[in-house]
Design an enzyme around this catalytic site. Sequence first.
Site, PDB file in Angstrom:
ATOM      1  CE  LYS A  81      -0.716  -0.148   4.959  1.00 57.75           C
ATOM      2  NZ  LYS A  81      -1.687  -0.046   6.064  1.00 57.75           N
ATOM      3  CG  HIS A 130      49.167  -7.637   9.697  1.00 62.51           C
ATOM      4  ND1 HIS A 130      48.770  -7.477  10.893  1.00 62.51           N
ATOM      5  CD2 HIS A 130      50.258  -6.954   9.343  1.00 62.51           C
ATOM      6  CE1 HIS A 130      49.474  -6.513  11.501  1.00 62.51           C
ATOM      7  NE2 HIS A 130      50.459  -6.167  10.793  1.00 62.51           N
ATOM      8  N   GLY A 168      10.079  -1.659  -0.578  1.00 62.53           N
ATOM      9  CA  GLY A 168      11.169  -1.509   0.364  1.00 62.53           C
ATOM     10  C   GLY A 168      10.577  -1.415   1.855  1.00 62.53           C
ATOM     11  N   GLY A 190       9.493   0.327  21.238  1.00 62.27           N
ATOM     12  CA  GLY A 190       8.799  -0.687  20.505  1.00 62.27           C
ATOM     13  C   GLY A 190       8.033  -0.584  19.400  1.00 62.27           C
ATOM     14  NE  ARG A 191       9.014  -1.008  13.695  1.00 61.28           N
ATOM     15  CZ  ARG A 191       8.549  -0.014  13.007  1.00 61.28           C
ATOM     16  NH1 ARG A 191       8.884   1.509  13.490  1.00 61.28           N
ATOM     17  NH2 ARG A 191       7.841   0.045  11.756  1.00 61.28           N
TER      18      ARG A 191
HETATM   19  C1  LIG Z   1      14.281   3.527  12.767  1.00 58.25           C
HETATM   20  C2  LIG Z   1      14.574   2.116  12.373  1.00 58.25           C
HETATM   21  C3  LIG Z   1      15.871   1.819  12.143  1.00 58.25           C
HETATM   22  C4  LIG Z   1      15.909   0.149  11.896  1.00 58.25           C
HETATM   23  N1  LIG Z   1      17.254  -0.227  11.946  1.00 58.25           N
HETATM   24  C5  LIG Z   1      17.296  -1.488  11.450  1.00 58.25           C
HETATM   25  C6  LIG Z   1      18.708  -2.029  11.399  1.00 58.25           C
HETATM   26  O1  LIG Z   1      19.803  -1.088  11.528  1.00 58.25           O
HETATM   27  N2  LIG Z   1      19.069  -3.444  11.018  1.00 58.25           N
HETATM   28  C7  LIG Z   1      17.614  -4.204  11.186  1.00 58.25           C
HETATM   29  O2  LIG Z   1      17.918  -5.433  10.877  1.00 58.25           O
HETATM   30  N3  LIG Z   1      16.477  -3.726  11.322  1.00 58.25           N
HETATM   31  C8  LIG Z   1      16.170  -2.345  11.295  1.00 58.25           C
HETATM   32  N4  LIG Z   1      15.180  -2.055  11.414  1.00 58.25           N
HETATM   33  C9  LIG Z   1      13.780  -2.825  11.676  1.00 58.25           C
HETATM   34  C10 LIG Z   1      13.618  -3.435  10.360  1.00 58.25           C
HETATM   35  O3  LIG Z   1      13.217  -2.083   9.357  1.00 58.25           O
HETATM   36  C11 LIG Z   1      12.061  -4.105  10.307  1.00 58.25           C
HETATM   37  O4  LIG Z   1      12.496  -5.350  10.985  1.00 58.25           O
HETATM   38  C12 LIG Z   1      12.045  -4.698   8.748  1.00 58.25           C
HETATM   39  O5  LIG Z   1      11.525  -3.513   8.059  1.00 58.25           O
HETATM   40  C13 LIG Z   1      10.705  -5.581   8.942  1.00 58.25           C
HETATM   41  O6  LIG Z   1      10.396  -6.100   7.667  1.00 58.25           O
HETATM   42  P1  LIG Z   1       9.133  -6.685   7.173  1.00 58.25           P
HETATM   43  O7  LIG Z   1       9.213  -7.171   5.675  1.00 58.25           O
HETATM   44  O8  LIG Z   1       8.441  -7.367   8.108  1.00 58.25           O
HETATM   45  O9  LIG Z   1       8.257  -5.495   7.194  1.00 58.25           O
HETATM   46  P2  LIG Z   1       8.159  -3.959   6.765  1.00 58.25           P
HETATM   47  O10 LIG Z   1       9.463  -3.383   6.210  1.00 58.25           O
HETATM   48  O11 LIG Z   1       7.594  -3.231   7.985  1.00 58.25           O
HETATM   49  O12 LIG Z   1       7.244  -3.894   5.522  1.00 58.25           O
HETATM   50  C14 LIG Z   1       5.941  -4.204   5.524  1.00 58.25           C
HETATM   51  C15 LIG Z   1       5.163  -3.439   4.033  1.00 58.25           C
HETATM   52  O13 LIG Z   1       3.812  -4.039   4.323  1.00 58.25           O
HETATM   53  C16 LIG Z   1       3.045  -2.967   3.676  1.00 58.25           C
HETATM   54  N5  LIG Z   1       1.794  -3.152   4.196  1.00 58.25           N
HETATM   55  C17 LIG Z   1       1.134  -3.348   5.551  1.00 58.25           C
HETATM   56  N6  LIG Z   1       0.090  -3.736   5.465  1.00 58.25           N
HETATM   57  C18 LIG Z   1      -0.584  -3.861   3.994  1.00 58.25           C
HETATM   58  C19 LIG Z   1      -1.698  -4.111   3.377  1.00 58.25           C
HETATM   59  N7  LIG Z   1      -2.581  -4.498   3.999  1.00 58.25           N
HETATM   60  N8  LIG Z   1      -1.696  -4.182   1.953  1.00 58.25           N
HETATM   61  C20 LIG Z   1      -0.542  -3.964   1.451  1.00 58.25           C
HETATM   62  N9  LIG Z   1       0.605  -3.804   2.127  1.00 58.25           N
HETATM   63  C21 LIG Z   1       0.712  -3.711   3.321  1.00 58.25           C
HETATM   64  C22 LIG Z   1       3.697  -1.736   4.301  1.00 58.25           C
HETATM   65  O14 LIG Z   1       3.348  -0.651   3.427  1.00 58.25           O
HETATM   66  C23 LIG Z   1       5.044  -1.990   4.243  1.00 58.25           C
HETATM   67  O15 LIG Z   1       5.582  -1.527   3.134  1.00 58.25           O
HETATM   68  C24 LIG Z   1      14.708  -0.474  11.860  1.00 58.25           C
HETATM   69  C25 LIG Z   1      13.713  -0.097  12.063  1.00 58.25           C
HETATM   70  C26 LIG Z   1      13.393   1.390  12.266  1.00 58.25           C
HETATM   71  C27 LIG Z   1      11.998   1.829  12.637  1.00 58.25           C
END
Ligand SMILES: Cc1cc2nc3c(=O)[nH]c(=O)nc-3n(C[C@H](O)[C@H](O)[C@H](O)COP(=O)(O)OP(=O)(O)OC[C@H]3O[C@@H](n4cnc5c(N)ncnc54)[C@H](O)[C@@H]3O)c2cc1C
Length: 471
Positions: A40, A447, A44, A273-274
């Site tokens: 949505k 090294h 990325g 947290g998230r």
């Molecule tokens: C500030 C910050 C720094 C971070 N730094 C790191 C780091 O250095 N290293 C690390 O490993 N992790 C880091 N993270 C955590 C990492 O970003 C997440 O663990 C990761 O993005 C999770 O991936 P995911 O694919 O589960 O979901 P997400 O990346 O959250 O992607 C989910 C996607 O689903 C889409 N979506 C949701 N609901 C719907 C729907 N109903 N229909 C269509 N699309 C939908 C959203 O638009 C989104 O694009 C960080 C997070 C934050 C906030």
Amino acid sequence: MVVGDASLDIDTLVIGAGPGGYVAAIRAAQLGQKVLIVDKSELGGVCLNRGCIPSKALIAAAHQFESAKHADAFGISVENVKVDFAKTQEFKNGVVKKMTSGVSGLLKGNKVEVFNGECMFINENEARVFNDHESPRYRFKNCIIATGSRPIELKPFPFGGRILSSTEALNLPEVPKSLIVIGGGYIGAELGQMYSKFGSKVTIIEGLDSVLAGFDKDMTSLVTKNMKKTGIEIITGAKAESAEQNDKEVTVKYSVNGETKEVTADYLLVTVGRRPNTDGELGLDLIGMDLDERGFVKVDHQGRTSIPHIFAIGDIVSGLALAHKASYEGKVAAEVISGMPSVVDYKCIPAVVFTDPECSSVGYTEAQAKEKGHKVKAGKFPYAGNGRSVSLNHPEGFVKIVAEEGTGLILGAQIVGLEASNLIAELGLAIEMGATLEDVALTIHAHPTLGEIVMEAAELVMGHPIHIISR
Ligand SMILES: Cc1cc2nc3c(=O)[nH]c(=O)nc-3n(C[C@H](O)[C@H](O)[C@H](O)COP(=O)(O)OP(=O)(O)OC[C@H]3O[C@@H](n4cnc5c(N)ncnc54)[C@H](O)[C@@H]3O)c2cc1C
């Protein structure tokens, strides 16, 4: 695209194009599936747009700024070092754009169909995807849900105005003069230290007795020492209670040791947290999917949910909320759907924090290994004994290896220091391969490199390090 309201048939529907979803989609397509990925928002996910990548771009810029200011140790004096934060933001946005368009190219190159819209289940085999222009309906054989997570919003600190989540904190137009951070986990510590390096007066309010509480104290003490150097005030054992904001500043009341105190700053960043995106319009309740009490999707060791042809990966599944965990689970789910016998194994999943110095960990800590009943031997080799780190003027930190007494099997490792984020990979591989201390010690490391610290840490645990006196 859609004629009438007939369902379009696909093999695999991937919902969410974060590091979980897009990796799963590519892997499934590589294995011959006809894949549709829907998101949505931007390709990325959080990682590329509002998480890992933009935060690391800003952190890299803050390091550059600090290095320029403190180059005198190398005999270099740089005068009038200034930050043009609008340009810093431009740099960060450029990095995000490169990475997200890279994902778009990868999906296209792997013949994954992409649709921008919000997905909702109609039943266990069909979903509809909505955007402003169309709302096609898809019938899928398998589905991988990767809808990720969002910042937890606390009642006394509703996001808006001067109260920021990590998303807004990454997009400030200028460096705030002062910033309060509630929550000293990895996001709060990274962003707080980044702004402090750029010159903000930062106050971190943390409920536990230390920031980065998941890491050993001997690691976090090096981080807090550096935080204090740039003037960060860390208030631990504190409970943030309320916030009041006006158009110029925000004041937070907190209690510590039974006393109520307050602190005022330009902005308040709340990182506590998230929350998994498993509620709302997605319709998991409609299809009767089993969630746990915190809203995470229950899955088996292959990522399979309570509905056998639907898989869940990434931040919506309990465990570390990290991008590489999401991608790893995505590959496993795609392989299982394609008939491979893949399963998840979290034994060597690394955790990394991009503070200064960086912290990383993989496998067991010494305490965890003992709890699991292992007879353990462990040791730390200091960065100060390594030519590369001294010549880079970063002699602080150590590599600690935890191994099994007798066999020397490597069970875990913790690193604090320059490039800890990269060095941990070798020890993750060691655990994955069932390597022993001797395997790492016998591996010739170039090294002078920081990698030699890993080799010397293995020698140290075996009792014969070269560049430190063995006691
Ligand atoms: C500030 C910050 C720094 C971070 N730094 C790191 C780091 O250095 N290293 C690390 O490993 N992790 C880091 N993270 C955590 C990492 O970003 C997440 O663990 C990761 O993005 C999770 O991936 P995911 O694919 O589960 O979901 P997400 O990346 O959250 O992607 C989910 C996607 O689903 C889409 N979506 C949701 N609901 C719907 C729907 N109903 N229909 C269509 N699309 C939908 C959203 O638009 C989104 O694009 C960080 C997070 C934050 C906030």
